[in-house]
Design an enzyme around this catalytic site. Structure first.
Site, mmCIF file in Angstrom:
data_model
loop_
_atom_site.group_PDB
_atom_site.id
_atom_site.type_symbol
_atom_site.label_atom_id
_atom_site.label_comp_id
_atom_site.label_asym_id
_atom_site.label_seq_id
_atom_site.Cartn_x
_atom_site.Cartn_y
_atom_site.Cartn_z
ATOM 1 N N PHE A 153 0.843 -1.193 0.000
ATOM 2 C CA PHE A 153 0.000 0.000 0.000
ATOM 3 C C PHE A 153 0.877 1.242 0.000
ATOM 4 C CE2 PHE A 153 0.923 -0.820 4.430
ATOM 5 C CZ PHE A 153 1.097 0.435 4.988
ATOM 6 N N CYS A 154 0.260 2.380 -0.335
ATOM 7 C CA CYS A 154 0.950 3.664 -0.306
ATOM 8 C C CYS A 154 -0.099 4.742 -0.058
ATOM 9 C CB CYS A 154 1.715 3.909 -1.605
ATOM 10 S SG CYS A 154 0.663 3.895 -3.072
ATOM 11 N N THR A 155 0.238 5.991 -0.325
ATOM 12 C CA THR A 155 -0.688 7.091 -0.026
ATOM 13 C C THR A 155 -1.922 7.072 -0.914
ATOM 14 O OG1 THR A 155 1.179 8.466 0.666
ATOM 15 C CG2 THR A 155 -0.906 9.586 0.223
ATOM 16 N N ILE B 270 -4.065 4.654 0.958
ATOM 17 C CA ILE B 270 -4.547 4.998 2.299
ATOM 18 C C ILE B 270 -5.680 6.011 2.222
ATOM 19 C CG2 ILE B 270 -3.877 5.944 4.544
ATOM 20 C CD1 ILE B 270 -1.010 5.054 3.938
#
Length: 587
Positions: A381-383, A414
């Protein structure tokens, strides 16, 4: 007496899409849009030239000019990156548009017609900026990933911020709403998110001859030998050496350059997990969850079971992933294991032969760290979703993991998850209220609600004035942006009389060897020592994270900038000017 008009709200639009904006000559010369034609010089560019000097490609330059001309009149500010592989960025613009603002009429009218609306709907729910981008000929369409939120700065925390020092006055939140960005920047890059695999020597540029006109346009070979020759020049390798020695010195660099082919989401990428599916993956002990963001982002918030790569830049992630893959014994992948890490046969009994062989091998290599049992899947996952999309693409093409190992990534990142959690919580509250009104409240339902609690702990760092976001994409009240490194800084470090830090009034005479660098720099704020991180910082200029690595030259620049911002704030003038000259500066 007329009542004051309501404060202007701003809409923040984050977007990205991996899509070929230009087609290298060594792949295809066929074009289907108004930006290229078969006789133009840009059709003579191959992938080597695009990687080396994308900012000189005529198609990308024309696209950048169009974006400036269309977005600037609507008051859009922020950063958009365009590259041969696609588009990525975040912009902020007033919405609804202020009276009298009419920007990019032709492009917006086309977008309105494509969406079934009219340009006149700008006064209502029609978003001209969003519609223009979503229906753009080159990168628009359903594959364009977007996330929209509202920005309306408040001043609830004004009194908390230290304003006794002029360097901190600029950090005080203004009482009138302002954009989340200072100006509009549209940059042409080699990658829309920099994994850096295609740049063996990141601090140098490859010396490639580029086509400058239709007459002298030449196709630059993308062969391994061409790449190697450029590396010989960049690395200052003695070209008079025997060919065997040159090949030996450049082989590793060549391989790294060609690895860029292994991070192409247009070829392959991981499977999406929706925010509603993500919690299950995080709570599964057999799934390895990896945070693909950088250390300063992870520090203020991440998912409860996520691994922290401890990277400073995304370009370090491939090395981390290779190291992580080597921690597992992939010969055991697909086999059932017991709690002690022993393999099981079909009757749930331990297999003796494999275990004995492994134990004997372990006995011969006791100095080596014992490898772990492999996971059932990997989830990243990331931003906002773009980094993990490229990371999963690299993971699938790198051959670090078994081909049938499921590799997932969080759809929308996120930000999508925090938005989903807020809506989910609202639905749970409404459902609970209805049950209570009908007397149907049970303990089992409480248990069910507990299982839907967020697995994200902390706040999500973003690269704008909001600094960090909480559930529902609400701006943080805990962090401000460091004016040195631009990373998140705990707001408590700017309090007037913080109990958690020690104030040193005169940096140049303080009992600290590093203070010698301060001498001769005028108007510095008091040096502080944060007892929690056990590091020094200069409020308004540096933070505990970046202070020790800040050079004197940078400190002088930060101080001058802080003074300029202080003067502009007093006179009510913007610190940055967003005008047509910016486009020339970005070239």
């Amino acid at each position: 007496m007329t009542s004051p008009s309501p404060p202007q709200e701003y809409r923040i639009l984050a977007l990205y899409r991996f899509v070929p904006l230009v087609t290298p000559a060594d792949e295809s010369n066929n074009t289907n849009n108004k930006y290229e034609n078969d006789s133009s010089p840009e059709t003579q560019w191959d992938s080597s030239a695009l990687m080396a000097h994308p900012e000189q490609h005529p198609t990308l330059k024309r696209l950048r000019s169009e974006l400036y001309e269309t977005l600037r009149p609507w008051g859009a500010k922020g950063t958009l990156l365009i590259a041969p592989e696609g588009i990525n960025g975040t912009i902020c613009y007033p919405f609804p548009p202020p009276a009298g603002v009419r920007g990019g009429r032709d492009a917006v009218a086309t977008a309105a017609a494509s969406s079934g609306g009219t340009e006149d709907e700008g006064e209502g729910n029609f978003d001209p900026v969003s519609e223009y981008l979503k229906h753009h000929e080159l990168f628009g369409g359903p594959e364009l990933r977007t996330r929209t939120s509202v920005w309306n700065e408040d001043s609830e925390s004004d009194d908390e911020v230290q304003v006794g020092n002029e360097h901190c006055t600029a950090l005080k939140e203004m009482k009138h709403p302002r954009p989340a960005f200072q100006r509009l920047k549209i940059k042409i890059k080699a990658e829309i998110v920099t994994l850096g695999l295609g740049r063996p020597l990141e601090h140098r540029r490859q010396k490639l001859k580029l086509p400058t006109s239709e007459e002298d346009a030449t196709v630059i070979s993308d062969s391994k030998e061409s790449i190697r020759q450029n590396m010989v020049e960049d690395a200052n390798i003695d070209s008079t050496q025997p060919r065997g020695q040159i090949l030996e010195q450049t082989s590793t660099l060549t391989d790294r350059h060609l690895q860029n082919q292994k991070a192409n989401p247009l070829k392959t990428k991981g499977q999406y997990l929706t925010p509603s599916q993500w919690d299950e993956a995080c709570r599964n002990p057999n799934v390895v969850v990896i945070d693909t963001r950088n250390t300063y982002e992870v520090e203020i918030g991440t998912f409860e079971s996520a691994l922290d790569p401890k990277t400073e830049t995304f370009a370090e992630f491939p090395e981390y992933l290779e190291t992580l893959a080597n921690e597992y014994d992939w010969s055991l992948y697909g086999k059932r294991m017991d709690d002690d890490g022993k393999t099981l046969d079909n009757d749930n009994e331990r297999t003796s032969t494999d275990d004995e062989e492994r134990e004997e091998e372990d006995g011969d290599n006791r100095r080596e760290k014992k490898k772990k049992a492999p996971p059932e899947a990997i989830a990243m996952f990331c931003t906002g979703g773009i980094r993990c999309e490229k990371a999963t693409s690299f993971a699938l093409q790198s051959k670090f993991f078994p081909e049938d190992l499921p590799i997932y990534h969080l759809e929308g990142g996120i930000l999508a998850y925090l938005d989903h959690v807020a809506k989910r919580n609202e639905a749970n509250v409404e459902a609970a209220s209805q049950r209570e009104s009908h007397g149907n409240h049970t303990a089992q339902q409480d248990e069910s609600n507990a299982s839907t609690n967020s697995t994200f702990k902390g706040e999500c760092f973003v690269f704008d004035k909001r600094v960090a976001l909480t559930e529902g994409l609400k701006p943080s009240k805990s962090y401000v942006s460091c004016y040195g490194c631009r990373g998140p800084m705990d707001r408590r470090l700017l309090l007037q009389d913080g109990e958690d830090d020690k104030i040193i009034s005169n940096p140049a005479t303080a009992d600290n060897p590093s203070t010698k660098m301060y001498r001769g720099i005028p108007n510095l704020p008091p040096l502080r020592y944060d007892t929690q991180t056990k590091k020094y910082y200069l409020p308004g200029l540096t933070c505990p994270r970046c202070h020790s690595s800040t050079t004197r030259e940078s400190l002088e620049r930060f101080s001058q900038r802080a003074n300029q911002m202080e003067i502009c704030a007093r006179e009510g003038k913007p610190h940055f000017r967003d005008g047509k000259n910016e486009e020339k500066k970005e070239i």
